[in-house]
Enzyme design. Structure first.
Site, PDB file in Angstrom:
ATOM      1  N   SER A 117       0.824  -1.203   0.000  1.00 11.62           N
ATOM      2  CA  SER A 117       0.000   0.000   0.000  1.00 11.62           C
ATOM      3  C   SER A 117       0.859   1.255   0.000  1.00 11.62           C
ATOM      4  O   SER A 117       1.976   1.254   0.556  1.00 11.62           O
ATOM      5  CB  SER A 117      -0.860  -0.017   1.271  1.00 11.62           C
ATOM      6  N   TYR A 149      -1.345  -0.987  10.906  1.00 10.28           N
ATOM      7  CA  TYR A 149      -1.671  -1.608   9.612  1.00 10.28           C
ATOM      8  C   TYR A 149      -0.550  -1.330   8.607  1.00 10.28           C
ATOM      9  O   TYR A 149      -0.029  -2.252   7.954  1.00 10.28           O
ATOM     10  CB  TYR A 149      -3.011  -1.061   9.087  1.00 10.28           C
ATOM     11  N   LYS A 155       2.475  -3.825   6.584  1.00 13.18           N
ATOM     12  CA  LYS A 155       2.825  -3.850   5.150  1.00 13.18           C
ATOM     13  C   LYS A 155       4.327  -3.634   4.967  1.00 13.18           C
ATOM     14  O   LYS A 155       4.968  -4.331   4.182  1.00 13.18           O
ATOM     15  CB  LYS A 155       2.035  -2.786   4.378  1.00 13.18           C
TER      16      LYS A 155
END
Ligand code: UD1
Length: 333
Positions: free
Chosen positions: A124, A148, A152
């Site tokens: 992302s 989050y 990643k």
């Protein structure tokens, strides 16, 4: 070629399965239905007229996962399965680290054991944090602002070490900007459970009169109209990017990073006004305070994906808004 797609019933995963089937790949889906529904399989079949193998399981469950590798012997993996809500990750960081990291580690183990050399990872633009300049290129400094995003980034690092330790593995990291839109058939789209966190799913709930009005988080950013600017990308374009990435894994071992965006920034108000115009519907809104953690502007330089993968986004925000609303109307029928 047989491709294992984890999280294949989710928003981006399901659209990617359609593109894979249409390009004559064999598709094996693994999904635990934590943020998806089983009827998506029928939708994928209806669009493509092709079948898929499906296993309802958690990628973290090594015993069950190994059975899938033993039986199916996939040659490539596209890994979507992950938790992805920024706010929830702040409240439940351990859950996010456990789920997102362990699932990827288990897949790496299976790759070694079953000699799978091709891997595409769903990353992302969140790994760029709050960039100093725009547009964002792949070699910008990496920095995260929430658990989050950190999952990643940590997975990107794990994959880098994994690739360094193996001779013939090819890993493609795709850093998505803001995927919205839906399949033009109206059969697949984004339908999150509960109150949505992201802009387009929220607009759809307002269009559907399930929620009274949109809350725009801040109109005092240093942008053309004061609202946040993002690089929205049609989910079908994004799905096609995964096929280009798979082609790359067939050519070269190593690890490669690509931004998948359109390169255009649109504000929250641009998106709302376009949605209203193309769909002939009013979206009531009010201006609220800024949402903590949001940046003013974020958009991609996707030149590298064009030069090295031959991929570029073809669809604009009008199609994104039309297709998203079409999906909403179809899901009501
Ligand atoms: C977020 C995540 C990103 C993730 C992406 C999934 C961060 C900081 N953000 O991106 O990692 O990949 O979702 O699509 O990591 N907005 C409103 N009202 C709303 C919702 C959003 O005004 O109800 C505004 C936001 O302030 C922002 C824009 O709309 O300016 C887009 O927000 P959103 O759809 O949540 O995406 P991001 O925060 O960019």
């Amino acid at each position: 070629m047989k491709v294992l797609v984890t999280g294949g019933l989710g928003f981006i995963g399901s659209h990617t399965c359609v593109e894979l089937l249409e390009a004559n790949y064999e598709v094996v889906i693994v999904d635990n239905l934590s943020n998806s529904t089983i009827d998506v399989i029928d939708k994928i079949k209806a669009i493509t007229n092709k079948t898929v193998s499906f296993y309802e399981l958690d990628v973290c469950d090594e015993v069950e996962l190994e059975k899938v590798f033993q039986k199916e012997r996939p040659e490539a993996i596209i890994h979507f399965a992950a938790y992805k809500a920024v706010g929830e990750s702040v409240e439940k960081p351990i859950l996010y680290y456990e789920n997102n990291l362990i699932s990827t580690l288990k897949l790496c183990k299976m790759m070694q054991k079953y000699h799978v050399t091709k891997f595409v990872f769903s990353s992302s633009a969140t790994v760029y944090g709050s960039p100093a300049t725009l547009p964002i290129k792949e070699d910008f400094p990496l920095f995260t602002t929430n658990p989050y995003g950190t999952t990643k980034l940590m997975i990107e690092k794990i994959l880098k070490d994994f690739v360094s330790s193996q001779k013939d593995i090819s890993v493609i990291i795709l850093r998505y900007f803001n995927p919205i839109g839906a399949h033009p058939s109206g059969l697949l789209g984004e339908n999150p459970k509960g109150i949505p966190n992201n802009l387009m799913p929220y607009i759809l709930k307002v269009a559907d009169k399930e929620l009274e009005r949109l809350h725009i988080f801040g109109n005092d950013y240093d942008t053309k109209d004061g609202t946040g600017v993002r690089d929205y990308i049609h989910v079908v374009d994004l799905a096609k990017g995964h096929l280009c990435a798979l082609e790359k894994t067939k050519k070269e071992p190593g690890i490669f990073y690509y931004n998948l965006g359109t390169g255009c920034g649109y504000s929250v108000l641009d998106l709302v006004k376009t949605f209203e115009r193309v769909n002939g519907i009013k979206i009531p809104y009010q201006i609220d305070h800024r949402r903590p953690g949001d940046v003013a502007s974020c958009y991609a330089d996707s030149t590298k994906a064009y030069q090295e993968l031959g991929w570029k986004a073809e669809l604009g925000i009008e199609e994104m808004c039309k297709d998203a609303y079409h999906f909403l109307l179809e899901s009501k029928r």
